[in-house]
Scaffold this motif. Structure first.
Motif, PDB file in Angstrom:
ATOM      1  N   LYS A 169       0.821  -1.215   0.000  1.00 10.54           N
ATOM      2  CA  LYS A 169       0.000   0.000   0.000  1.00 10.54           C
ATOM      3  C   LYS A 169       0.855   1.267   0.000  1.00 10.54           C
ATOM      4  N   ILE A 170       1.797   1.311  -0.916  1.00  7.61           N
ATOM      5  CA  ILE A 170       2.651   2.485  -1.120  1.00  7.61           C
ATOM      6  C   ILE A 170       2.413   2.953  -2.546  1.00  7.61           C
ATOM      7  N   ALA A 171       2.194   4.248  -2.728  1.00  5.32           N
ATOM      8  CA  ALA A 171       1.921   4.765  -4.068  1.00  5.32           C
ATOM      9  C   ALA A 171       2.632   6.091  -4.287  1.00  5.32           C
ATOM     10  N   GLU A 203       2.252   9.471  -6.750  1.00  5.23           N
ATOM     11  CA  GLU A 203       1.325  10.154  -7.646  1.00  5.23           C
ATOM     12  C   GLU A 203       2.020  11.364  -8.251  1.00  5.23           C
ATOM     13  N   ALA A 249      -7.331   7.392   0.227  1.00  5.11           N
ATOM     14  CA  ALA A 249      -6.251   6.399   0.232  1.00  5.11           C
ATOM     15  C   ALA A 249      -5.594   6.322   1.611  1.00  5.11           C
ATOM     16  N   ARG A 250      -5.313   7.475   2.207  1.00  4.42           N
ATOM     17  CA  ARG A 250      -4.689   7.475   3.538  1.00  4.42           C
ATOM     18  C   ARG A 250      -5.620   6.878   4.593  1.00  4.42           C
ATOM     19  N   LYS A 275      -7.380   4.422   4.175  1.00  2.01           N
ATOM     20  CA  LYS A 275      -7.283   2.978   3.983  1.00  2.01           C
ATOM     21  C   LYS A 275      -5.835   2.496   4.167  1.00  2.01           C
ATOM     22  N   ASN A 276      -5.056   3.312   4.899  1.00  2.00           N
ATOM     23  CA  ASN A 276      -3.671   2.996   5.278  1.00  2.00           C
ATOM     24  C   ASN A 276      -2.684   2.937   4.118  1.00  2.00           C
ATOM     25  N   TRP A 277      -2.926   3.700   3.069  1.00  2.00           N
ATOM     26  CA  TRP A 277      -1.962   3.820   1.998  1.00  2.00           C
ATOM     27  C   TRP A 277      -0.969   4.922   2.365  1.00  2.00           C
ATOM     28  N   THR A 278       0.282   4.754   1.981  1.00  2.00           N
ATOM     29  CA  THR A 278       1.293   5.800   2.082  1.00  2.00           C
ATOM     30  C   THR A 278       1.456   6.385   0.694  1.00  2.00           C
ATOM     31  N   LEU A 279       1.258   7.689   0.569  1.00  2.00           N
ATOM     32  CA  LEU A 279       1.324   8.365  -0.724  1.00  2.00           C
ATOM     33  C   LEU A 279       2.528   9.286  -0.789  1.00  2.00           C
ATOM     34  N   ARG A 319       7.308  -2.218   8.070  1.00  2.00           N
ATOM     35  CA  ARG A 319       6.081  -3.022   8.042  1.00  2.00           C
ATOM     36  C   ARG A 319       6.351  -4.525   8.054  1.00  2.00           C
TER      37      ARG A 319
END
Length: 94
Positions: free
Chosen positions: A2-4, A6, A29-30, A32-36, A64
């Motif tokens: 879950k790393i993106a 953009e 996204a954040r 839902k625990n995404w790192t952007l 992680r």
């Protein structure tokens, strides 16, 4: 993981509607625990900055998983080459 990343072109900053869509999407996204990571033109044309983005992602992966990820520096052509083992594994669903 879950790393993106953009890409944020100038229109993402100057177009109010685009800016609002990006803010909403980033917040979702954040949540839902995404790192952007926001990436700009300057990041893409500077190898040191690209390496720093990769290192930041590696740190997150290490935190992680408790393991240090393997890092290989690839050209865009190497990364896109579907003959690589990575593509064979991901296309087979493993």
């Amino acid at each position: 993981m879950k790393i993106a990343w953009e890409y944020q072109g100038d229109h993402h900053r100057t177009d109010k509607a685009q800016y609002r869509r990006d803010a909403y999407k980033g917040n979702m996204a954040r949540s839902k625990n995404w790192t952007l990571f926001d990436v700009t033109y300057d990041d893409l044309r500077n190898q040191q900055r690209l390496n720093e983005l990769a290192l930041q992602a590696a740190v997150i992966i290490a935190q992680r998983t408790g393991t240090v990820p393997r890092m290989d520096i690839l050209t865009l052509q190497q990364l896109a080459d579907r003959r690589r083992v990575f593509w064979k594994r991901s296309s087979s669903g493993t």
